[in-house]
Design an enzyme around this catalytic site. Structure first.
Site, mmCIF file in Angstrom:
data_model
loop_
_atom_site.group_PDB
_atom_site.id
_atom_site.type_symbol
_atom_site.label_atom_id
_atom_site.label_comp_id
_atom_site.label_asym_id
_atom_site.label_seq_id
_atom_site.Cartn_x
_atom_site.Cartn_y
_atom_site.Cartn_z
ATOM 1 N N LEU A 41 82.360 -40.131 100.627
ATOM 2 C CA LEU A 41 82.070 -38.877 99.617
ATOM 3 C C LEU A 41 80.787 -38.174 100.396
ATOM 4 O O LEU A 41 80.532 -37.026 100.284
ATOM 5 C CB LEU A 41 81.700 -39.457 98.248
ATOM 6 N N GLY A 42 79.851 -39.216 100.786
ATOM 7 C CA GLY A 42 78.653 -38.635 101.220
ATOM 8 C C GLY A 42 77.684 -39.810 101.664
ATOM 9 O O GLY A 42 77.739 -40.969 101.587
ATOM 10 N N GLY A 44 73.366 -40.615 102.042
ATOM 11 C CA GLY A 44 71.795 -40.107 101.481
ATOM 12 C C GLY A 44 71.064 -41.086 102.365
ATOM 13 O O GLY A 44 71.160 -41.678 103.447
ATOM 14 N N THR A 48 75.383 -45.053 101.594
ATOM 15 C CA THR A 48 76.457 -44.435 101.696
ATOM 16 C C THR A 48 77.337 -44.462 100.666
ATOM 17 O O THR A 48 77.354 -45.560 99.915
ATOM 18 C CB THR A 48 77.185 -44.491 102.950
ATOM 19 N N VAL A 49 78.066 -43.246 100.081
ATOM 20 C CA VAL A 49 78.938 -43.291 98.721
ATOM 21 C C VAL A 49 80.316 -43.282 99.329
ATOM 22 O O VAL A 49 80.592 -42.068 100.065
ATOM 23 C CB VAL A 49 78.570 -42.145 97.812
ATOM 24 N N LYS A 64 78.857 -47.096 96.008
ATOM 25 C CA LYS A 64 77.460 -47.002 96.865
ATOM 26 C C LYS A 64 77.086 -48.152 97.611
ATOM 27 O O LYS A 64 76.794 -49.191 97.075
ATOM 28 C CB LYS A 64 76.418 -46.466 96.009
ATOM 29 N N ASP A 155 63.558 -37.664 90.873
ATOM 30 C CA ASP A 155 64.165 -36.892 92.167
ATOM 31 C C ASP A 155 65.379 -36.042 91.685
ATOM 32 O O ASP A 155 66.349 -36.169 92.339
ATOM 33 C CB ASP A 155 64.484 -37.929 93.059
#
Length: 406
Positions: A41-42, A44, A48-49, A64, A155
């Site tokens: 999915l993404g 960071g 990673t997710v 995650k 954040d």
């Protein structure tokens, strides 16, 4: 590319190396018992997710991983899991489902939110004022729950706000969050980070999240976060170290002050503009103190907007009623004037007729008196003898007699 600008042809070894790198990027760091990894999915800064399916129920979840050094893995994982566990009951925050403390690399499992991040939506452009306000209220609700549990997010940005299948906001990624009693700094993301937060010695403060709420709302309304433009980007890119970049960021905000681009957006009323500006105040003391205060201000704005039509109705309705009654009053007044004039005329005529009758009766009485006097004179014997004598004499003698009598 070669020196002449043509694409260099890869040999078999190069193609195989590229294939392995591609597969590595699309392969999860580890397999998890009870879950089947579907896709990434993404990625960071710290992990990673991945999208996964729970084998037992078929439910889609997000996993995650923390594929860094072991010590950093544990500290980052424990920090985020601690915060997610503290806010587990909030419906506005992504829920923690499972934790792989002893896995390599470690991971945690959380709810999968279908529509991705708010950042993906804003990449298409700004959204309507009504939607921006709704999402902001839901973000504030999430922060109220977090602050109530002693958790400061630190954040908040579009990529850390997820939208579910009904487009309701769900707060996620507590990797930079701090407990309210912690005394360690936490850097946020440029353009959403409060100026005093951009300091490696700063202590966590709920007003950091308030500034980020204002920056998010500003971004949703205008299409860009506050202070971000080509000039500020160039200034920040010239910074060679993190410390220089943070100081440059602070200088940009202090020199620019509170932005005003949101006031040019159609549909942004004065009260909403003031809420944004109080969130984005440069000095923390001028800022709204926490997320609860932000939502209270938005509630007060809603009540004011609800009362406004009633107030307008209270003012306009009597005016409209009076305007509608004016023709009726004018017509009634005109009719009354005509009736009154006619009555006055009739009474005047009646009064004149009575006066005329009285005068005629007076004249008639006076005439009768004169006739009576004339009859009395004619009945006097001396007048009769004088007349007979006058008729027997000539006209000259009569003149002499009359003159003598005179």
């Amino acid at each position: 590319m070669t020196d002449n600008g043509n694409t260099e042809i890869q040999n078999d070894d190069d193609r195989e190396r590229s294939r392995r790198l591609s597969l590595q990027a699309n392969k999860a760091p580890a397999e998890i018992e009870g879950y089947s990894i579907v896709r990434r999915l993404g990625t960071g800064a710290y992990g990673t997710v991945w999208l996964a399916r729970e084998d037992r129920t078929g439910r889609m979840v997000a996993v995650k991983f923390y594929p860094h050094r072991r010590g950093l893995n544990w500290s980052m994982l424990s920090r985020e899991v601690e915060k997610l566990a503290a806010v587990y009951t909030s419906r506005n925050i992504v829920r923690l489902l499972d934790v792989g403390w002893n896995a390599e690399p470690p991971y945690f499992v959380m709810e999968y939110v279908e529509n991705g991040s708010l950042g993906n939506f804003l990449a298409r452009g700004r959204i309507s004022v009504e939607e921006a306000i709704r999402i902001t209220r839901e973000i504030c609700s999430a922060l109220i729950d977090a602050h109530g549990a002693g958790v400061l997010h630190c954040d908040l940005k579009p990529d850390n706000v997820l939208l579910d299948n009904q487009l309701h906001a769900r707060l996620c990624d507590f990797g930079q969050s701090r407990m309210s009693h912690e005394q360690s700094p936490a850097l946020g993301t440029l353009y959403y980070m409060a100026p005093e937060q951009a300091d490696l010695e700063a202590l966590p403060d709920a007003r950091w999240d308030v500034y980020a709420v204002g920056a998010l709302l500003y971004h949703m309304l205008t299409g860009d976060p506050p202070h971000r433009n080509e000039a500020t980007q160039r200034r920040l890119e010239k910074s060679e170290t993190l410390d220089q970049r943070l100081k440059t960021y602070q200088q940009i905000i202090h020199s620019s002050g509170v932005p005003s681009g949101h006031r040019a957006v159609r549909g942004v009323d004065r009260r909403l503009a003031e809420i944004i500006e109080r969130c984005l105040a440069v000095a923390p003391g001028d800022r709204l103190p926490n997320a609860q205060a932000v939502r209270d201000e938005m509630d007060a704005r809603d009540r004011q907007r609800t009362r406004r039509p009633l107030l307008m109705l209270g003012v306009v309705a009597p005016v409209l009623l009076m305007a509608a009654m004016v023709p009726i009053f004018v017509n009634a007044l005109t009719r009354n004037l005509h009736v009154t004039e006619q009555q006055i005329t009739d009474r005047a005529l009646e009064s004149d007729a009575l006066s005329a009758r009285l005068q005629a009766a007076g004249l008639e009485d006076e005439l009768n008196d004169r006739l009576d006097e004339l009859e009395n004179i004619l009945a006097d014997p001396r007048l009769s003898s004088s007349l007979e004598l006058m008729f027997q004499q000539s006209s000259d003698d009569v003149v002499v007699l009359v003159s003598a009598a005179s």
